[in-house]
Design a protein around this motif. Structure first.
Motif, mmCIF file in Angstrom:
data_model
loop_
_atom_site.group_PDB
_atom_site.id
_atom_site.type_symbol
_atom_site.label_atom_id
_atom_site.label_comp_id
_atom_site.label_asym_id
_atom_site.label_seq_id
_atom_site.Cartn_x
_atom_site.Cartn_y
_atom_site.Cartn_z
ATOM 1 N N MET A 44 -43.248 -26.781 6.894
ATOM 2 C CA MET A 44 -42.687 -25.460 7.087
ATOM 3 C C MET A 44 -41.717 -25.766 8.423
ATOM 4 O O MET A 44 -40.980 -24.025 8.767
ATOM 5 C CB MET A 44 -43.562 -25.071 6.495
ATOM 6 C CG MET A 44 -44.072 -24.402 5.206
ATOM 7 S SD MET A 44 -45.389 -23.556 4.740
ATOM 8 C CE MET A 44 -46.676 -24.120 4.768
ATOM 9 N N LEU A 48 -38.336 -23.350 7.758
ATOM 10 C CA LEU A 48 -38.653 -22.044 7.699
ATOM 11 C C LEU A 48 -38.467 -21.364 8.986
ATOM 12 O O LEU A 48 -38.730 -21.455 10.292
ATOM 13 C CB LEU A 48 -40.168 -21.230 7.349
ATOM 14 C CG LEU A 48 -40.416 -21.922 6.390
ATOM 15 C CD1 LEU A 48 -42.528 -21.659 6.001
ATOM 16 C CD2 LEU A 48 -39.702 -21.954 5.045
ATOM 17 N N VAL A 56 -46.643 -17.511 7.778
ATOM 18 C CA VAL A 56 -47.295 -18.010 7.114
ATOM 19 C C VAL A 56 -48.255 -18.784 7.904
ATOM 20 O O VAL A 56 -49.848 -19.414 6.832
ATOM 21 C CB VAL A 56 -46.099 -18.833 6.828
ATOM 22 C CG1 VAL A 56 -47.231 -19.936 5.266
ATOM 23 C CG2 VAL A 56 -45.684 -18.546 5.618
ATOM 24 N N VAL A 74 -39.085 -18.357 2.158
ATOM 25 C CA VAL A 74 -40.565 -19.604 1.850
ATOM 26 C C VAL A 74 -39.885 -20.028 0.403
ATOM 27 O O VAL A 74 -39.953 -21.497 0.023
ATOM 28 C CB VAL A 74 -42.511 -18.789 1.818
ATOM 29 C CG1 VAL A 74 -43.198 -20.372 1.476
ATOM 30 C CG2 VAL A 74 -42.828 -18.556 2.929
#
Length: 725
Positions: A44, A48, A56, A74
């Motif tokens: 991630m 992201l 998150v 996401v």
């Protein structure tokens, strides 16, 4: 080599077996494969935007509230990552009250009006799904015609890709609730119980002066025992196929009495299976650490290292799913039933648990001098109080028809829930009870009398394999959990009763301080009270002994030998008040757990009773009659030839055939009478009437197996199933 053609063929197939080519992609077993198929925090972080990643990460690591605004970002990143790995479908994975894993697959493909399609995965789909809830156990929460249920994204358990020869799937762990919000799964109450325990643990930590208190979680490291049996044998055993355990089978000439299988050399074929499963689990981020032969022939164990309890429960389900699928590729069946074979050890799932967080570490780590570690002593005392007050709830959390076959059978802990502390902690708490602890027994050095070998460290106390709840150095081990069960069920109970115990301790310490007591004196006083009021749950002796069972009852501990005995624990006012107070179950949800457990118990034994009757009637009885006829014909031929005939074998077989016929008839009557009972009384009838009737049929059948000519006996034997790999 057996003379029976059916079993001969099965054995020939086993002898010709070759390990399959490794399906899972890649050739290296380097550390880089770990988590390769997991949408983890490192993944991630690369995919992201920084602000989304931080949001998150805060939810995952600190339990912060999930920001719904990030879902689209996401979802898009998750879809792109998965499609780069060849994924075309996604599934919301949830854990209904069957105790198994459920999943609904959908394609990323979205048709467009011009006859083409695009690949899309929206945030609203990531966050919420809608499987049909009508066909899952719900204990009366929903009527059959009320079908709507919801899945909700659990961001704290990462999405992963499940590989399959026919295509890979993006799996998203979720909760599963009814349209009206009641939990229809194990994950939802597990997360609730984690929050409740964290709230109360934070109060205790604050009393000890901690300022930077992270979200507190329970940790779990479950050990999984299982059997491996060749598919050729399983396919010839209707009982294994349908019930997961053998309902018939004579004791083999050799069992586990030599203790030669335990930690022995792993058979080559089994090792190939283990390597394949571990490779798959590593790619899924499951930290499988240990593998070895278990006590019974054909029995093995895998043990992952500690993880947050929520993730550990999900991974435990993945382990069982992976074992089943990989075993089939290797021509074997992985059996998770608690007692698949009579006369040898059954299987458990030891749940090692502790509590902690990132800043304060493991709260159950005593250090070198536990008498000086007041924070540890408070958390340990909370476990003692929790187990003493709520041992019945711990017992019912691991109750099942399968687990009834092993608890208290000199292969698993007794059904009486007690605590083993070990010599060191026992001594410390005895000092506290007498006014204050001033010393701790220390580790020693162990010399084995060989100069070339190192001096070994000797722990301050031994272990106790007969204890249901044993302290093992820096954690407790709940040893009574069944091998087929989800670890979420006992973890829900452990978290909840710990919340109550920590709540009590924090409240009492606060009250003492407010009354003018100095902090250390307040802690000492409360610890002494806990030991005085709840020390009856502590037992360091032999849990298998008859004397302990008598003593436990005298101490006031609950002796709930069977599932039927323990199920009413769900319905006590104390249980309802406990789970309601800490927001884990409302009264309807708790009643649903009772109803589902009762129904599953009845269904399990009903299936076994039907199988017992069918196999005895259609397989074993005809075989026995054929052998009886052969013996009778031999006797007649000898008499016709004027030779004196020995009729002892014929008479013995005839008596057993009669006993088998009577057993089958009695079982039919017992089954027919079951409908006269309802609810827990029906379960008691199954336990007291149907199970004994099944055992009577089995007794006659197993005796026949020991005398019937081998070329006539069709069912694979214990000797073959346990030892031929």
């Amino acid at each position: 080599m057996t003379a029976n053609p059916t079993r001969q063929g099965a054995i020939r197939e086993i002898e010709a077996n070759e390990a399959p080519a490794t399906f899972f992609t890649g050739t290296s077993d380097s550390p880089e494969i770990f988590g390769e198929n997991v949408f983890s925090l490192p993944v991630m972080a690369k995919r992201l935007p920084k602000s989304v990643y931080k949001s998150v990460a805060a939810t995952i690591e600190k339990g912060d509230k999930l920001d719904p605004a990030i879902a689209d970002v996401v979802a898009a990143a998750m879809k792109d990552w998965a499609m780069e790995k060849g994924v075309t479908h996604y599934a919301h994975v949830f854990y209904p009250l069957t105790g198994l894993t459920a999943e609904k697959h959908d394609s990323f493909m979205e048709p467009v009006g011009d006859g083409t399609a695009i690949w899309e995965f929206q945030g609203k789909i990531l966050v919420q799904g809608e499987p049909d809830a009508s066909s899952f156990p719900n204990g009366g929460i929903r009527a059959t015609f009320e079908a709507r249920g919801y899945t909700g994204w659990d961001v704290q358990s990462p999405a992963y890709i499940l590989e399959n020869p026919n295509g890979s799937t993006l799996c998203i762990p979720t909760i599963f609730v009814s349209m009206t919000g009641e939990a229809l799964d194990y994950k939802t109450p597990l997360l609730r119980s984690q929050n409740a325990m964290s709230d109360q643990a934070t109060r205790v930590l604050a009393l000890f002066g901690h300022k930077d208190i992270d979200n507190v979680v329970s940790y779990c490291g479950p050990e999984q025992e299982y059997f491996l049996v060749d598919t050729s044998f399983v396919n010839s055993r209707p009982d294994l196929l349908n019930a997961g355990r053998t309902l018939f089978g004579a004791k083999p000439p050799k069992g586990q009495e030599f203790d030669d299988h335990y930690f022995g050399a792993i058979p080559e074929r089994v090792l190939a299976f283990m390597h394949d499963t571990e490779r798959a689990l590593f790619k899924l981020g499951v930290p499988a650490k240990t593998r070895h032969n278990e006590v019974a022939p054909g029995q093995f164990e895998i043990a992952p290292v500690f993880e947050k309890a929520n993730l550990a429960a999900d991974h435990q389900q993945l382990i069982m799913t992976t074992f089943k699928s990989v075993a089939k590729r290797h021509g074997m069946e992985a059996l998770f039933h608690e007692k698949p074979f009579a006369g040898v050890n059954g299987s458990g799932k030891h749940v090692n648990f502790s509590f902690g967080n990132g800043n304060q570490g493991n709260f159950l780590n005593p250090g070198d001098n536990p008498h000086d570690n007041a924070q540890f002593l408070v958390f340990c005392a909370a476990v003692i109080r929790a187990v003493h007050l709520y041992g019945g709830l711990l017992r019912v959390s691991i109750a099942s028809a399968g687990n009834d076959h092993r608890l208290g059978a000199n292969e698993a802990p007794p059904a009486i829930i007690s605590i083993f502390l070990g010599d060191q902690l026992q001594d410390v708490f005895e000092q506290i009870a007498k006014g204050g602890a001033t010393s701790s027994k220390q580790k020693g050095a162990l010399s084995v009398g060989v100069d070339s070998l190192p001096v070994l460290t000797q722990d301050a106390g031994d272990r106790n394999r007969t204890s249901p709840m044993a302290f093992t150095g820096n954690r407790f081990e709940f040893r009574a959990v069944g091998s087929a069960q989800t670890v979420a069920a006992p973890l829900i109970t452990i978290n909840t009763i710990m919340a109550e115990a920590l709540d009590y301790l924090a409240t009492e310490i606060e009250a003492a301080i407010n009354g003018g007591a100095e902090f250390n004196a307040a802690v000492q006083s409360v610890l002494a009270t806990v030991i005085a009021n709840h020390g009856a749950a502590v037992f360091n002796g032999n849990g298998y002994s008859t004397e302990w069972h008598e003593e436990a009852v005298e101490r006031g501990l609950k002796k709930l030998d069977t599932t039927v005995d323990s199920l009413p624990e769900y319905q006590t006012p104390e249980a309802k008040a406990l789970f309601s107070k800490y927001g884990v179950f409302n009264e309807a949800e708790l009643e649903a757990r009772y109803e589902v457990a009762l129904e599953q118990y009845l269904m399990a034994i009903n299936v076994e009773a039907n199988l017992t009757e069918e196999i005895a009637q259609t397989v074993i009885l005809p075989t026995a009659i054929r052998y009886q006829t052969e013996l009778a014909d031999n006797v007649s031929s000898l008499i016709a030839a004027g030779v004196e005939a020995d009729k002892s074998d014929l008479l013995a077989v005839s008596e057993l055939v009669s006993a088998l016929r009577k057993g089958i008839a009695d079982l039919k009557v017992a089954k027919a009478d079951a409908h006269h009972h309802e609810g827990i009384k029906e379960a008691a009838y199954y336990r007291d009437a149907i199970l004994p009737a099944m055992l009577a049929v089995r007794g006659a059948a197993d005796s026949l197996e020991a005398v019937v000519a081998d070329d006539l006996w069709d069912l694979p034997t214990y000797q073959e199933m346990l030892f031929i790999k």
